[in-house]
Design a protein around this motif. Structure first.
Motif, PDB file in Angstrom:
ATOM      1  N   ILE A   1       0.513  -1.325  -0.181  1.00 14.86           N
ATOM      2  CA  ILE A   1      -0.076  -0.098   0.274  1.00 14.86           C
ATOM      3  C   ILE A   1       0.960   1.188   0.029  1.00 14.86           C
ATOM      4  N   PHE A   2       2.120   1.221   0.162  1.00 11.93           N
ATOM      5  CA  PHE A   2       3.162   2.030   0.139  1.00 11.93           C
ATOM      6  C   PHE A   2       4.314   1.803  -0.920  1.00 11.93           C
ATOM      7  N   PRO A   3       3.512   2.049  -2.653  1.00  7.83           N
ATOM      8  CA  PRO A   3       4.696   1.861  -3.462  1.00  7.83           C
ATOM      9  C   PRO A   3       5.350   3.113  -3.546  1.00  7.83           C
ATOM     10  N   ASP A   4       5.640   4.254  -3.264  1.00  7.19           N
ATOM     11  CA  ASP A   4       6.410   4.874  -3.174  1.00  7.19           C
ATOM     12  C   ASP A   4       7.565   5.067  -2.472  1.00  7.19           C
ATOM     13  N   PHE A   5       7.881   3.832  -1.273  1.00  5.20           N
ATOM     14  CA  PHE A   5       8.692   3.358  -0.475  1.00  5.20           C
ATOM     15  C   PHE A   5       9.656   2.469  -1.045  1.00  5.20           C
ATOM     16  N   PHE A   6       9.793   2.444  -2.131  1.00 10.33           N
ATOM     17  CA  PHE A   6      10.046   1.519  -2.754  1.00 10.33           C
ATOM     18  C   PHE A   6      10.984   2.405  -3.841  1.00 10.33           C
ATOM     19  N   ARG A   7      11.186   3.674  -4.325  1.00  5.75           N
ATOM     20  CA  ARG A   7      12.294   4.391  -4.461  1.00  5.75           C
ATOM     21  C   ARG A   7      12.783   4.381  -4.617  1.00  5.75           C
ATOM     22  N   GLY A   8      13.380   4.640  -3.133  1.00  2.48           N
ATOM     23  CA  GLY A   8      14.616   4.782  -1.815  1.00  2.48           C
ATOM     24  C   GLY A   8      15.116   3.487  -1.827  1.00  2.48           C
ATOM     25  N   PRO A   9      15.365   2.959  -0.897  1.00  4.50           N
ATOM     26  CA  PRO A   9      15.794   1.747  -0.996  1.00  4.50           C
ATOM     27  C   PRO A   9      17.038   0.726  -2.077  1.00  4.50           C
ATOM     28  N   LEU A  10      16.295   0.460  -2.541  1.00  2.00           N
ATOM     29  CA  LEU A  10      16.474   0.081  -4.562  1.00  2.00           C
ATOM     30  C   LEU A  10      17.539   0.115  -5.005  1.00  2.00           C
TER      31      LEU A  10
END
Ligand code: 9D3
Length: 271
Positions: free
Chosen positions: A8-17
């Motif tokens: 439910i937080f797609p933007d979360f993965f823009r950062g760490p990967l």
């Protein structure tokens, strides 16, 4: 390897990967990451993904319908074929109730072609997701997180590093010699550690003297046999202090047992 992340937080993965080895693996087309917004698989006006738990209690539970719809939209093979491992894909629910994620689990996942990672949130996920949609539940450790997103990112990172070509040529060659050393030392294949199932030895670089703290003389001396012995001893010391569970003594060499005996004699003064 294709990773598909349901969240439910797609933007979360823009950062760490977007850094380091995972970024390079992506640029080299060794991995592909698709992030799927769970709310896009809801049908009501408020895009509801959660509801109150049957039987009462604290918090909210992720509803099964959007999760089933989302994963089914990805065209995954039937669950029974995945469980029988006749297809190289797996659907994983990140959850505190899962099996512990270890290097050995990462090695198993690295052989697949496609991994679907379902990130839970709130107080939990409707159990029918674990029973009938996911193949397995994985936890990344015994601590409470706010959701499965960090766990999903951890799995992507750990699995990507294991893909052929993900580390530079230099480092993969090095990795191979570690693996060989592990076999000789009797360390299992699920050891994350550089020196045969133990914690790593301490590292130093220039300057030789920093704020009154000297780098160990033996490392500057250049006697490779002495350096090897010193590193092995320090790895044993660290492991004894922080991870005595890793010191399954039957797997230790004659030299290791001698070094450990020395360490245990000096323990009262140095620990
Ligand atoms: C009071 C019961 N809690 C379970 C230990 C409720 C609960 C806490 C945190 C339910 C879900 C969560 C969210 N955590 C994850 O989804 C999660 C997780 C974790 O909390 N620890 C380690 N690995 C993982 S993977 C997903």
């Amino acid at each position: 390897m294709k990773f598909e992340i349901v969240t439910i937080f797609p933007d979360f993965f823009r950062g760490p990967l977007d850094y380091g080895i995972v970024r390079r693996a992506h640029e080299a087309k060794l991995i592909e990451i698709s992030v799927h917004d769970l709310r896009e698989f809801t049908t009501d006006k408020h895009r509801t993904v959660d509801d109150r738990p049957f039987g009462g209690g604290e918090g909210m539970v992720l509803k099964p319908e959007p999760l089933f719809k989302c994963v089914e939209s990805l065209g995954v093979a039937p669950r029974d074929r995945r469980l029988r491992q006749t297809v190289p894909e797996s659907v994983i629910l990140l959850s505190p109730q899962g099996e512990l994620f270890t290097q050995s689990v990462a090695q198993g996942l690295a052989r697949l072609a496609r991994i679907i990672l379902i990130c839970g949130r709130y107080e939990g996920v409707d159990e029918r997701v674990a029973e009938a949609l996911a193949d397995r539940e994985i936890s990344i450790g015994d601590y409470v997180l706010s959701g499965g997103e960090l766990g999903g990112a951890v799995i992507v990172d750990a699995v990507t590093r294991l893909l052929p070509g993900a580390l530079g040529n230099e480092r993969s060659a090095q990795q191979e010699s570690f693996t060989a050393a592990q076999k000789i030392a009797g360390g299992g294949p699920d050891s994350t550690c550089a020196s045969g199932g133990l914690l790593d030895y301490p590292h130093y670089t220039r300057p030789a003297m920093f704020r009154g703290m000297a780098a160990p003389e033996v490392l500057i001396g250049g006697n490779h046999e002495q350096i090897r012995r010193w590193r092995r001893r320090k790895a044993l010391e660290k492991t004894l202090r922080y991870r005595p569970d890793l010191l399954a003594r039957e797997g230790l060499s004659e030299e290791d047992r001698k070094l450990l005996a020395e360490i245990e004699l000096t323990k009262s003064t140095s620990f």
